[in-house]
Design a protein around this motif. Structure first.
Motif, PDB file in Angstrom:
ATOM      1  N   LEU A1040     -94.324  16.754  51.589  1.00  0.00           N
ATOM      2  CA  LEU A1040     -93.793  16.403  52.797  1.00  0.00           C
ATOM      3  C   LEU A1040     -93.028  15.118  52.897  1.00  0.00           C
ATOM      4  O   LEU A1040     -93.971  14.228  52.290  1.00  0.00           O
ATOM      5  N   GLN A1041     -92.090  14.755  53.192  1.00  0.00           N
ATOM      6  CA  GLN A1041     -91.337  13.479  53.169  1.00  0.00           C
ATOM      7  C   GLN A1041     -90.701  13.239  54.257  1.00  0.00           C
ATOM      8  O   GLN A1041     -90.113  13.964  54.956  1.00  0.00           O
ATOM      9  N   ILE A1042     -90.987  11.928  54.915  1.00  0.00           N
ATOM     10  CA  ILE A1042     -90.285  11.499  56.186  1.00  0.00           C
ATOM     11  C   ILE A1042     -89.643  10.234  55.908  1.00  0.00           C
ATOM     12  O   ILE A1042     -90.125   9.246  55.340  1.00  0.00           O
ATOM     13  N   TRP A1043     -88.339  10.331  56.272  1.00  0.00           N
ATOM     14  CA  TRP A1043     -87.360   9.143  56.120  1.00  0.00           C
ATOM     15  C   TRP A1043     -86.862   8.517  57.237  1.00  0.00           C
ATOM     16  O   TRP A1043     -86.595   9.456  58.339  1.00  0.00           O
ATOM     17  N   TYR A1044     -87.095   7.221  57.198  1.00  0.00           N
ATOM     18  CA  TYR A1044     -86.491   6.517  58.340  1.00  0.00           C
ATOM     19  C   TYR A1044     -85.706   5.518  57.993  1.00  0.00           C
ATOM     20  O   TYR A1044     -86.095   4.369  57.183  1.00  0.00           O
ATOM     21  N   HIS A1045     -84.416   5.466  58.372  1.00  0.00           N
ATOM     22  CA  HIS A1045     -83.230   4.532  58.155  1.00  0.00           C
ATOM     23  C   HIS A1045     -82.780   4.078  59.422  1.00  0.00           C
ATOM     24  O   HIS A1045     -81.939   4.325  60.107  1.00  0.00           O
ATOM     25  N   LEU A1046     -83.601   2.857  59.785  1.00  0.00           N
ATOM     26  CA  LEU A1046     -83.306   2.040  60.918  1.00  0.00           C
ATOM     27  C   LEU A1046     -82.344   0.940  60.945  1.00  0.00           C
ATOM     28  O   LEU A1046     -81.671   0.606  61.737  1.00  0.00           O
ATOM     29  N   GLN A1047     -82.374   0.273  59.615  1.00  0.00           N
ATOM     30  CA  GLN A1047     -81.523  -0.822  59.252  1.00  0.00           C
ATOM     31  C   GLN A1047     -80.324  -0.363  58.529  1.00  0.00           C
ATOM     32  O   GLN A1047     -80.768  -0.204  57.236  1.00  0.00           O
ATOM     33  N   THR A1048     -79.197  -0.317  58.951  1.00  0.00           N
ATOM     34  CA  THR A1048     -78.045   0.168  57.793  1.00  0.00           C
ATOM     35  C   THR A1048     -77.868  -0.770  56.710  1.00  0.00           C
ATOM     36  O   THR A1048     -77.298  -0.132  55.750  1.00  0.00           O
ATOM     37  N   ASP A1049     -78.412  -1.879  56.706  1.00  0.00           N
ATOM     38  CA  ASP A1049     -78.248  -2.656  55.503  1.00  0.00           C
ATOM     39  C   ASP A1049     -79.463  -2.874  54.547  1.00  0.00           C
ATOM     40  O   ASP A1049     -79.591  -3.810  53.603  1.00  0.00           O
ATOM     41  N   ARG A1050     -80.310  -1.919  54.813  1.00  0.00           N
ATOM     42  CA  ARG A1050     -81.426  -1.943  54.031  1.00  0.00           C
ATOM     43  C   ARG A1050     -81.666  -0.414  53.434  1.00  0.00           C
ATOM     44  O   ARG A1050     -81.010   0.388  54.124  1.00  0.00           O
ATOM     45  N   SER A1051     -82.618  -0.340  52.642  1.00  0.00           N
ATOM     46  CA  SER A1051     -82.962   0.821  51.960  1.00  0.00           C
ATOM     47  C   SER A1051     -83.735   1.569  53.045  1.00  0.00           C
ATOM     48  O   SER A1051     -84.621   1.142  53.788  1.00  0.00           O
ATOM     49  N   PRO A1052     -83.864   2.996  53.084  1.00  0.00           N
ATOM     50  CA  PRO A1052     -84.662   3.762  54.256  1.00  0.00           C
ATOM     51  C   PRO A1052     -86.103   3.592  53.756  1.00  0.00           C
ATOM     52  O   PRO A1052     -86.682   3.278  52.718  1.00  0.00           O
ATOM     53  N   ASP A1053     -87.044   3.906  54.890  1.00  0.00           N
ATOM     54  CA  ASP A1053     -88.562   3.750  54.478  1.00  0.00           C
ATOM     55  C   ASP A1053     -89.037   5.363  54.206  1.00  0.00           C
ATOM     56  O   ASP A1053     -88.351   6.196  55.070  1.00  0.00           O
ATOM     57  N   VAL A1054     -89.742   5.641  53.165  1.00  0.00           N
ATOM     58  CA  VAL A1054     -89.960   7.027  52.869  1.00  0.00           C
ATOM     59  C   VAL A1054     -91.397   7.152  52.860  1.00  0.00           C
ATOM     60  O   VAL A1054     -92.198   6.114  52.192  1.00  0.00           O
TER      61      VAL A1054
END
Length: 1283
Positions: A1040-1054
């Motif tokens: 299971l992987q959960i991706w959070y991309h909250l800041q468009t100028d940064r890489s997403p948290d995985v």
């Protein structure tokens, strides 16, 4: 005589008006029309689409088909287009019942509100208006969601024109449309004012139980006879146009003659349509016959026009009657504003007359306003000025000379009556003549011949050229001639001729003053019934002017709560908050996705507003206009249990209060216009903000965050919930005039829940108890409706008595309801019997109605029962006592049980208030199924039991209404739930993310179950308009992987909370909870794992949530894209995102604009399997324990039993000794450990370690509290997992 008609412009337009007459002798049930909701636009060719302009070829009008992506994905006009419109030609006349709109595909272009015009010819247009006269239609809030608006009355037309009013302020206009309806058969007869059709009755078939005459008509004249029938004894019927209104004459002759003429053979032998053929006949009321077209003229189902076309012997034509209706060539324009509308036209060269010079102007106009400037012009020799204005309904011509010289002339009378009037101004022979409607002229004498100088201004003029104190003309004009030359209004619209402001072309769309003020009863209620003047007659005529029939009940429900109880889902609805009171219906959005049903009313400022350079001397003022009138808003708020409105004030060096004296620097006005300076969280009168109540202000020396007056962004957010002050009507900001000062505020929509009238209930628990109300006003007619539930076999619901007369509704037997009354003819009794008992402690509906014609009784969905009144009996019900509810004046046969939502003659009686002060009666109603909250999901029926309730799901198309909703997906399947701002379940703050700091307590709650063997796989994605996303996937190894991309100028948290393979064909339960940067994840029954995000930003402007395959893949990481392309093969169950259950919405709201389903979607039972597996394991454990007990208790008898008892005693003693020894050893070890730790602490020189441990303990406690909150949240919201 009755006068009907909501629009006096029955002449001079090209639009049909409808009349329906019915004499009812027995059953008057109405047969519903066939379904008329098929799509009409999708199959049209490119040539059927036209527009005012297009941005480029890819944005052409023919690309504006719903859900299509042709060209640039829809129609968009040029940016310079001042009057944009999109037009659809349906190729033939159709009956249109609904329209739907979409924005331009994959863009920021959409239309948020628009007007709908319709026309038979494509030249002269009429504006569609709703029941309350409102013409603005709610459009879209994003580019993809489909918003469908059902028309309150069908429109029969060929051409439709969409006129955008508002659009996305961050984008441009974009439109895709669909029209729903069906084909329409038209039979037309054209009358030239000297012709008519005579229909002779069939002498052998005169016995009828119901007579109906229906027709649609349009006319160019204000006078004319539409139909006439006459008997031999002075009785007659006539329908005529008089001054543009419908007048209906009905004379039944002698009192003894009770039936209408054409129901009795000797009295009436023919009906005439279009006029009275012979002059001087008795009963003639008009000088003119009808001049215009009639369509679909029916008498008792007989097509009169079709008989005339086929020259059948029953029809005789008088004069020249043709069977095609030539379209008018008139083009009108509407002056919309009484302050700024005008039409500027150059003066054409005067015609070559013997006496040169002068000018001539003529035109036609219509208006309701008693005052207004019609025409003005500057004259030579200067300085002379000519003004023609309406003053108190008269036309007044004024000639202004030098100084205060002024000459005047008056003409006309009652020209502000809404009819077309012709005006002619002529200057010749040293006179200015004014002629109105061909009447004798009024003149002003001149000393010198005058000529026009500059332009003629019609309807008003620009402020720099005109200083008239008279308001500008508000109404319609057509047939404008200047110096004998016609003015082409189409050229004016195209910018080729003259100039204009605030004009609408090709239509005359003024509103009837009676409809506007609601003071004209016959027009405000055009479907009301009229009783003939004959005192002994029981004849009732029913007049219907609108394009559909109305029952005696309200057309619309009173609230969103009522719509949900009737089985409706979320969407736009019209609600009538005061029932049959004077207020019209209001359009609202009903949000039924939560436990509470929210009524949402939007306003004109849904986007955040940025304010700079405002001060107390020159404050920023924003007036909020809602989708309902002030009276409607007041009724909705007062009828709701609770209302609220969120206010967000983001600030940088912008204070709410003056920190020196506490005076407000910004404030808002309530619905009464009173200034309010509290900003949520506190009671009225306390000048504080929510942060003060929650004790979390950035500077605790102030009561609001913004009052700290810092250079960084902060905000004060609060929810206003004091009902008497809602909604917010105006916002005033006065402190943004300093260097670096700026504010951004946002006022959310008004949100209310609960309907106090629906659940206004009383419980009667003593047979002698009752509630009393004022005497029932039921002399000629009354209607009573209510709900009841009881276990008693009988009882009186309500009773009202007079000296001899009475009216009573009662439960006469366990399965029978009886409605009885006496008007002096002896008791009349109506009874409805049910095949099931009605004293089953379930809610049942009763409606009883009586008028001079008949009485009726309805119970639940059982057949409606009628009882006809005697032809020559008494009519008036004379009552004198009070109205008793739940009992009788004799205190016998009282009702035991509950009654709710008691409505008498359209007014809801407040049972709860009376019950609070009455012994033997209590307010409210006990029981599980008596409240507004829905205990049974999927629209299951709540059934009371003695110790609880059960859900009856037998009538549902879904699986049991208490089970989980599960759906099987294949590789191409997906479910997308579109969040409709501003009705998103996420209460997002300001979208100005770049300049305004976001709320640090952003949160999401996600829960779902799944079964799959596929890897990789896409489980769930959430995307926003600001390019953020959340993705839950199974990787290639099944983890299971959960991706959070909250800041468009940064890489997403995985995050990978489970490294094992979850694509194992077993059911897994996932719970995800975020608070700020903290992310908590639970898989199956494992403990919650805590993770930390790189940002605490919130999701801004959520676009959609998708389950399964994703088609929009912009800004997704490559690994997520691979999973998105693979989709999901398996079963998803009990999906929840915050308060949204997308699978529930997909199964219960198919066809909703919020739901998009792609590929096959099959309901499954994987969620039920998981529950049954859990129960099976528990059952096995219980069974095993019982087996052990049985084996221990049933082992042989006799001596065997004694041996087992001895062994048990010995084993117990040994166990006790061992336990004591272990406890002693544990105590000694603990003492030794504490002594050694104390020695080490002293050697370390201080308590630093203790401090670290205390901090760690506090951190663990905080995390535990958060996990406990998550557990409670999941437990409290478990109802969201089950539907």
């Amino acid at each position: 005589m009755a006068s009907v008609g909501s629009d006096p412009n029955a002449q001079g337009d090209e639009f049909y008006h409808r009349f329906r007459f019915a004499e009812l002798l027995q059953d008057s049930s109405v047969v519903p029309e066939d379904n008329c909701n098929g799509p009409l636009v999708s199959a049209l060719p490119h040539s059927s689409f036209q527009s005012s302009s297009q941005s480029s070829v890819g944005y052409a009008a023919h690309n504006a088909k719903l859900n299509r992506r042709d060209g640039a994905g829809g129609w968009s006009p040029m940016v310079t287009d001042q009057e944009p419109w999109l037009q659809v030609d349906l190729r033939e006349q159709m009956e249109v019942t609904a329209v739907a709109t979409q924005g331009r595909h994959d863009s920021w272009d959409w239309v948020s509100s628009y007007l709908l015009l319709y026309s038979d010819t494509g030249r002269a247009w009429k504006q569609y208006r709703q029941e309350d006269g409102v013409g603005r239609i709610v459009g879209n809030v994003n580019s993809e969601a489909v918003v469908q608006n059902k028309l309150t009355h069908p429109v029969r037309t060929r051409f439709l024109r969409f006129v955008p009013l508002d659009w996305n302020p961050s984008g441009w206009m974009g439109l895709r449309v669909e029209v729903y309806g069906c084909s329409y058969k038209s039979y037309v007869a054209d009358f030239d004012g000297r012709s008519s059709l005579l229909y002779r009755f069939n002498q052998k078939s005169m016995s009828t139980v119901k007579d109906v005459i229906s027709l649609r008509f349009k006319s160019h004249q204000t006078e004319g006879v539409l139909l006439h029938g006459e008997g031999q004894r002075g009785d007659y019927i006539t329908l005529e146009l008089h001054r543009g209104r419908l007048d209906f004459y009905l004379n039944l002759g002698e009192p003894a003659r009770l039936l209408f003429c054409f129901l009795s053979v000797p009295l009436c032998v023919q009906l005439s349509f279009g006029g009275i053929p012979l002059p001087g006949k008795p009963g003639t009321f008009l000088r003119k016959n009808f001049h215009g077209c009639m369509e679909n003229l029916y008498y008792n189902g007989i097509n009169i026009v079709d008989l005339a076309k086929r020259r059948k012997p029953q029809i005789h034509s008088v004069g020249n009657v043709t069977f095609s209706c030539s379209p008018p060539q008139l083009v009108a324009c509407t002056f919309l504003s009484s302050s700024s509308s005008f039409l500027s036209l150059p003066s054409a060269p005067p015609p070559p007359l013997p006496a040169s010079g002068g000018f001539a102007v003529r035109f036609q106009f219509r208006t309701w306003n008693p005052d207004g400037l019609l025409l003005s012009a500057q004259l030579n020799p200067s300085p002379q000025k000519l003004e023609l204005q309406i003053s108190s309904g008269w036309l007044r011509l004024s000639l202004h000379g030098s100084g205060r010289q002024k000459s005047e002339a008056s003409a006309g009378h009652r020209v502000s009556d809404g009819l077309w009037h012709s005006v002619r101004l002529d200057t010749r022979n040293l006179h200015i003549s004014l002629t109105v409607d061909g009447e004798p002229s009024s003149t002003i004498e001149l000393w010198d011949q005058v000529e026009s100088r500059g332009n003629f201004y019609l309807g008003g003029c620009p402020t720099m050229d005109c200083h008239a104190q008279t308001p500008a003309f508000q109404g319609c004009m057509q047939l404008v001639f200047i110096n004998g030359q016609p003015v082409n209004l189409s050229h004016v619209q195209q910018g080729l001729l003259g100039n204009y402001n605030e004009l609408q072309f090709d239509t005359c769309s003024i509103k009837d003053s009676c409809r506007r003020t609601r003071r004209c009863d016959l027009l405000a209620e055009p479907d009301r019934k009229y009783v003939s003047s004959s005192s002994s007659s029981s004849f009732t005529a029913e007049l219907t002017v609108k394009d559909r029939q109305r029952s005696s009940e309200a057309i619309y429900e009173s609230s969103c709560e009522a719509y949900k109880l009737s089985g409706s889902s979320s969407g736009f609805y019209f609600i009538d908050p005061d029932g049959s009171g004077p207020l019209g219906p209001a359009q609202v959005y009903c949000n039924m996705t939560e436990k509470k049903v929210w009524t949402v009313l939007s306003h004109n400022s849904s986007a955040p507003v940025t304010v700079q350079s405002s001060s107390l001397q020159k404050p920023h003022v924003m007036k909020l206009n809602y989708s309902a009138s002030a009276e409607q808003l007041r009724a909705i708020v007062s009828g709701s249990e609770q209302c609220q409105q969120e206010v967000v004030y983001s600030c940088r060096k912008s204070r709410l209060f003056n920190t020196r004296d506490g005076s407000p620097l910004s404030w808002w006005l309530d619905r009464e216009g009173e200034r309010r300076s509290y900003w949520g969280g506190f009671l009225p009168g306390v000048q504080q903000c929510s942060c003060s109540l929650e004790e979390n202000c950035v500077d605790m020396n102030y009561f609001c965050n913004c009052d700290a007056d810092t250079d960084s962004w902060t905000n004060d957010t609060g929810v206003l919930s004091y009902k008497d002050h809602l909604p917010v009507s105006q916002v005033v900001v006065g402190d943004t005039n300093r260097t670096g000062s700026m504010a951004v505020y946002h006022v959310g929509p008004l949100r209310c829940y609960g309907d106090k009238s629906i659940w206004n209930a009383a419980s009667f628990y003593q047979e002698a108890s009752y509630l009393y109300f004022p005497t029932l006003q039921a002399e000629l007619a009354s209607d009573i409706s209510f709900y009841f539930k009881t276990s008693a076999p009988s009882g009186v619901f309500l009773e009202n008595q007079g000296l001899k007369d009475f009216i009573r509704v009662e439960l006469s037997a366990p399965s029978a309801v009886t409605f009885s009354f006496d008007v002096g003819n002896g008791p009349a009794v109506l009874s409805v019997k049910s095949h099931l008992p009605l004293n089953d402690r379930q809610w049942h509906y009763v409606r009883a109605e009586r008028n001079v014609k008949e009485a009726s009784l309805q119970v639940d969905q059982l057949p409606l029962r009628f009882l006809q009144a005697p032809a020559d009996g008494h009519l008036r019900l004379r009552l004198s006592s009070q109205l008793f509810v739940g009992g009788t004046a004799s205190q016998q046969r009282g009702f035991l049980g509950c009654i709710r939502s008691l409505t008498v003659n359209g007014a809801v009686l407040d049972l709860e208030e009376r019950a609070r002060m009455t012994p033997g009666v209590s307010s409210g109603c006990p029981g599980y199924c008596s409240g507004s909250s829905s205990l049974c999901h999927n629209r299951g029926r709540c059934v009371e039991k003695s110790n609880g309730y059960i859900c009856d799901c037998s009538q549902l198309f879904l699986s049991p209404c208490v089970a989980e909703v599960s759906v099987s997906f294949d590789r191409e399947s997906s479910v997308t739930y579109t969040f409709q701002e501003p009705f998103s379940v996420m209460q997002n703050r300001s979208s100005q993310a770049s300049s305004v700091s976001t709320d640090s307590r952003a949160r999401e709650d996600v829960a779902f179950s799944f079964v799959t063997s596929q890897r990789p796989a896409m489980l769930l994605t959430v995307s926003t308009f600001s390019q953020q996303y959340i993705a839950v996937i199974l990787a290639r190894n099944g983890s299971l992987q959960i991706w959070y991309h909250l800041q468009t100028d940064r890489s997403p948290d995985v995050f990978s909370p489970a490294l094992g393979n979850l694509a194992d064909g077993r059911l897994h339960r996932i719970r995800i909870h975020r608070v700020g940067k903290n992310l908590y994840i639970q898989i199956d029954q494992d403990i919650h794992r805590k993770y930390t995000l790189s940002s605490d930003a919130e999701l801004i402007l959520i676009r959609s949530l998708t389950l399964g395959k994703v088609t929009r893949m912009e800004n997704l990481n490559e690994e997520v894209v691979q999973a998105a392309a693979k989709g999901f093969v398996g079963c998803l169950s009990s999906v929840q995102f915050n308060h949204v259950a997308p699978l529930k919405a997909a199964l219960t709201n198919r066809g909703s604009s919020l739901i998009t389903i792609r590929g096959p979607l099959v309901q499954s039972n994987c969620g039920a399997l998981a529950e049954s597996t859990s129960h099976t394991l528990q059952d096995q454990a219980v069974t095993a324990n019982k087996d052990k007990e049985q084996r221990g208790g049933d082992g042989g008898g006799g001596g065997g039993g004694g041996t087992q008892k001895d062994l048990a005693v010995i084993a117990g003693v040994v166990t006790a000794v061992v336990f004591i020894a272990v406890c002693a050893l544990a105590v000694i070890s603990r003492l030794l450990y504490q002594q050694r730790r104390a020695q080490r602490g002293g050697a370390g020189g201080g308590g630093g370690g203790g401090g670290v441990k205390d901090e760690h303990r506090h951190s663990m406690y905080t995390d535990y509290r958060t996990e406990l909150h998550l557990h409670n949240s999941v437990r409290d919201n478990v109802k969201e997992y089950y539907i």
